[in-house]
Design an enzyme around this catalytic site. Structure first.
Site, PDB file in Angstrom:
ATOM      1  N   ASP A  39      -5.683   5.806   1.805  1.00 49.75           N
ATOM      2  CA  ASP A  39      -5.862   4.385   1.569  1.00 49.75           C
ATOM      3  C   ASP A  39      -7.209   3.937   2.118  1.00 49.75           C
ATOM      4  OD1 ASP A  39      -5.504   1.378   2.346  1.00 49.75           O
ATOM      5  OD2 ASP A  39      -3.828   1.806   0.998  1.00 49.75           O
TER       6      ASP A  39
ATOM      7  N   ASP B 270      -6.458 -10.137  -1.402  1.00 47.33           N
ATOM      8  CA  ASP B 270      -6.750  -9.855  -2.810  1.00 47.33           C
ATOM      9  C   ASP B 270      -5.831 -10.607  -3.766  1.00 47.33           C
ATOM     10  OD1 ASP B 270      -4.680  -8.078  -1.714  1.00 47.33           O
ATOM     11  OD2 ASP B 270      -4.626  -7.200  -3.716  1.00 47.33           O
ATOM     12  N   GLN B 271      -4.852 -11.311  -3.244  1.00 46.92           N
ATOM     13  CA  GLN B 271      -3.884 -11.991  -4.115  1.00 46.92           C
ATOM     14  C   GLN B 271      -4.540 -13.056  -4.999  1.00 46.92           C
ATOM     15  OE1 GLN B 271      -0.870 -13.310  -1.341  1.00 46.92           O
ATOM     16  NE2 GLN B 271      -0.545 -11.235  -0.584  1.00 46.92           N
TER      17      GLN B 271
ATOM     18  N   HIS C  82       3.677 -13.693  -5.152  1.00 49.53           N
ATOM     19  CA  HIS C  82       2.493 -13.907  -4.329  1.00 49.53           C
ATOM     20  C   HIS C  82       1.270 -13.199  -4.898  1.00 49.53           C
ATOM     21  CE1 HIS C  82       3.924  -9.978  -3.358  1.00 49.53           C
ATOM     22  NE2 HIS C  82       3.040  -9.754  -2.413  1.00 49.53           N
TER      23      HIS C  82
ATOM     24  N   HIS D 267       0.831  -1.199   0.000  1.00 52.23           N
ATOM     25  CA  HIS D 267       0.000   0.000   0.000  1.00 52.23           C
ATOM     26  C   HIS D 267       0.869   1.254   0.000  1.00 52.23           C
ATOM     27  CE1 HIS D 267      -3.876  -2.061   1.446  1.00 52.23           C
ATOM     28  NE2 HIS D 267      -2.951  -3.013   1.441  1.00 52.23           N
TER      29      HIS D 267
ATOM     30  N   GLN E 135      13.369  -4.681  -6.114  1.00 47.97           N
ATOM     31  CA  GLN E 135      12.519  -5.444  -7.034  1.00 47.97           C
ATOM     32  C   GLN E 135      12.329  -4.771  -8.390  1.00 47.97           C
ATOM     33  OE1 GLN E 135       9.144  -7.762  -5.549  1.00 47.97           O
ATOM     34  NE2 GLN E 135       7.805  -6.439  -6.752  1.00 47.97           N
TER      35      GLN E 135
ATOM     36  N   ALA F 108      14.738  -6.653  -1.391  1.00 49.52           N
ATOM     37  CA  ALA F 108      15.411  -6.666  -2.693  1.00 49.52           C
ATOM     38  C   ALA F 108      14.973  -5.453  -3.517  1.00 49.52           C
ATOM     39  CB  ALA F 108      15.071  -7.951  -3.446  1.00 49.52           C
TER      40      ALA F 108
ATOM     41  N   TRP G 282      -0.868  -6.828  -5.666  1.00 53.04           N
ATOM     42  CA  TRP G 282      -1.080  -6.062  -6.900  1.00 53.04           C
ATOM     43  C   TRP G 282       0.134  -5.220  -7.259  1.00 53.04           C
ATOM     44  CZ3 TRP G 282      -3.223  -6.656 -11.132  1.00 53.04           C
ATOM     45  CH2 TRP G 282      -3.350  -5.614 -12.050  1.00 53.04           C
ATOM     46  N   ASN G 283       0.830  -4.703  -6.274  1.00 50.49           N
ATOM     47  CA  ASN G 283       2.033  -3.940  -6.556  1.00 50.49           C
ATOM     48  C   ASN G 283       3.005  -4.762  -7.408  1.00 50.49           C
ATOM     49  OD1 ASN G 283       3.103  -1.336  -6.028  1.00 50.49           O
ATOM     50  ND2 ASN G 283       4.560  -2.182  -4.575  1.00 50.49           N
TER      51      ASN G 283
ATOM     52  N   GLU H  26       3.892  -4.417 -11.439  1.00 55.76           N
ATOM     53  CA  GLU H  26       5.290  -4.184 -11.804  1.00 55.76           C
ATOM     54  C   GLU H  26       5.766  -5.200 -12.831  1.00 55.76           C
ATOM     55  OE1 GLU H  26       7.733  -4.028  -8.337  1.00 55.76           O
ATOM     56  OE2 GLU H  26       6.695  -2.280  -7.513  1.00 55.76           O
TER      57      GLU H  26
END
Length: 480
Positions: free
Chosen positions: A109, A374-375, A350, A5, A335, A333, A353-354, A358
């Protein structure tokens, strides 16, 4: 809040500042420490963005000192954490009233329903920010709105998501609704009320990727939706990519040097985000699957202190066996830096959404391995809607389970999924073509003339002060 988030929220603030807004990012001390390098870098480039730090009342909330971000709050204190954050309303309002220019809009948020009172006290509109895709939000909304689970006793029994043109199945375990868990009923109702009362929605996605779901969600909620993503594309330099979100456990130069030595499109990147910490058995099965796949890999193992000596010993042995082919990063990391490198070929994720967005923005296919929340819907988005992913077969939450059921993806499944997503055959190549096309659309959306660029410009224009005298706003902007 959690990194998934926090990171896109900060990126969105920087993008709004790029288009002329003055943005104040409200943060707790741990959160502020994580994003301060990014914010200071933006300020150094001339953006009008600032960081306002507010400590929680740990003693008053009955919480341990210093636990002020979701990934460092023990599970038994999560409810108290949300209460403690809500108590920031008064000090945040005082701070914003005392500063200049006077705020013209609050963007918060969806997990912070208390910001409804904050915006009302300031006399300004409030927009809900979602670090999620429209597909996920619309599915969650429709199963609640149409009572899809009524009469369904088994949490793992699939139901069809109502109100969509295409057929998608979900279970209550996969999509229970936000905070619809025992003991959280009032908070869930507060979240829903705040969402319904918002003056619009800001979403980290882009229109071209899911036009029917963006319009569907806007119609379902009866409010304006601004899609402004992928917000990670704000970062163009190696320095800001590497520092985004947290201090990396590996230097950018070392990481790039390792990647530079690999063939284009050959490296599998593995990360399950900031919250998930796989159990020892899963660590072993995942590592052996990666080893058996034969592919070069980078594996981000968050917070090694969460793992026992047996897991740590296995990781050391795996490193020795895959020296030169495998890179294990113990901790955070860089990412976005890894995914944007030419050597990156796929992302085992996983499906936060981020991370999913990406990967799409980098033009990479994914191995979808959802763990909770939400995954599961994000995994459906990647595999069933966008057709850029393959799944590992996990159909129910792996973490935050009351029954402590053990769910382990075996090494053979891991190996098969990695080989499939990296496959050079017709199906694998088609998947990569779709991912590359999606990345091109993402970049176009963020450029001048693109949909997300236009929405950012519109957001700033719509909520900028109309009459300013001596640096003080004398009227508030119109509601959308």
């Amino acid at each position: 809040m959690a990194q998934g988030h926090l990171i896109p929220a900060v990126d969105t603030a920087l993008l709004l500042a790029t288009h002329g807004a003055v943005c104040t990012i409200v943060a707790t001390p741990a959160t502020a420490a994580r994003v301060r390098p990014t914010v200071e870098s933006a300020k150094g480039s001339g953006l009008r963005v600032r960081l306002a730090e507010f400590p929680l009342d740990y003693a008053g909330a009955g919480m341990p000192e210093g636990v002020d971000n979701i990934d460092n709050v023990p599970g038994e204190f999560i409810a108290r954490y949300f209460l403690a954050v809500a108590r920031l309303r008064a000090p945040v309002e005082r701070h914003l009233r005392a500063g200049a220019p006077y705020p013209t809009c609050v963007v918060s948020d969806f997990c912070h329903p208390w910001t409804s009172e904050l915006a009302a006290g300031l006399g300004v509109p409030r927009l809900t920010f979602f670090s999620m895709c429209a597909f996920c939000l619309l599915c969650q909304h429709n199963v609640e709105r149409f009572h899809a689970y009524d009469g369904v006793a088994d949490d793992n029994e699939p139901v069809v998501v109502p109100g969509l043109a295409r057929r998608f199945e979900v279970t209550r375990a996969q999509a229970p609704g936000f905070f619809r868990n025992p003991g959280w009923e009032k908070f869930a109702d507060d979240v829903e009320r705040a969402r319904a009362e918002a003056d619009g929605v800001v979403m980290n996605t882009f229109l071209e990727m899911e036009p029917e779901y963006v319009s569907g969600y806007a119609d379902a909620r009866g409010m304006k939706v601004w899609t402004v993503g992928p917000v990670a594309l704000y970062h163009q330099s190696t320095a800001t990519l590497a520092a985004r979100g947290n201090a990396a456990a590996i230097g950018a130069d070392e990481c790039l040097q390792w990647l530079d030595g690999k063939e284009p499109g050959s490296v599998v990147y593995v990360s399950f985000g900031s919250i998930v910490h796989p159990e020892e058995k899963q660590i072993v099965e995942l590592g052996l699957g990666l080893e058996a796949s034969g592919q070069p890999f980078i594996w981000a193992v968050k917070s090694p202190d969460h793992h026992g000596e047996a897991s740590l010993a296995f990781l050391r042995e795996l490193e020795a066996r895959t020296a030169g082919r495998g890179l294990i990063i113990r901790g955070w990391a860089p990412q976005a830096l890894i995914l944007s490198h030419r050597a990156a070929g796929a992302f085992v994720t996983h499906c936060g959404w981020n991370s999913t967005l990406e990967a799409a923005a980098a033009g990479l296919p994914v191995v979808a391995w959802p763990h909770f929340s939400d995954q599961f819907l994000n995994a459906k988005m990647a595999v069933e809607v966008l057709s850029i992913g393959v799944g590992v077969g996990v159909e129910e939450p792996v973490v935050y389970r009351a029954d402590r059921k053990e769910i382990v993806v075996g090494r053979a499944t891991v190996e098969a999924a990695v080989r499939s997503v990296m496959d050079g055959g017709e199906e694998g190549e088609a998947r990569r073509r779709r991912a590359r096309a999606l990345a091109a659309q993402a970049r176009a959306a963020m450029r001048e003339g693109g949909s997300s660029h236009a929405n950012l410009v519109d957001l700033v224009a719509r909520f900028q002060p109309r009459d300013v005298v001596n640096g003080t706003t004398t009227t508030t902007p119109p509601r959308p």
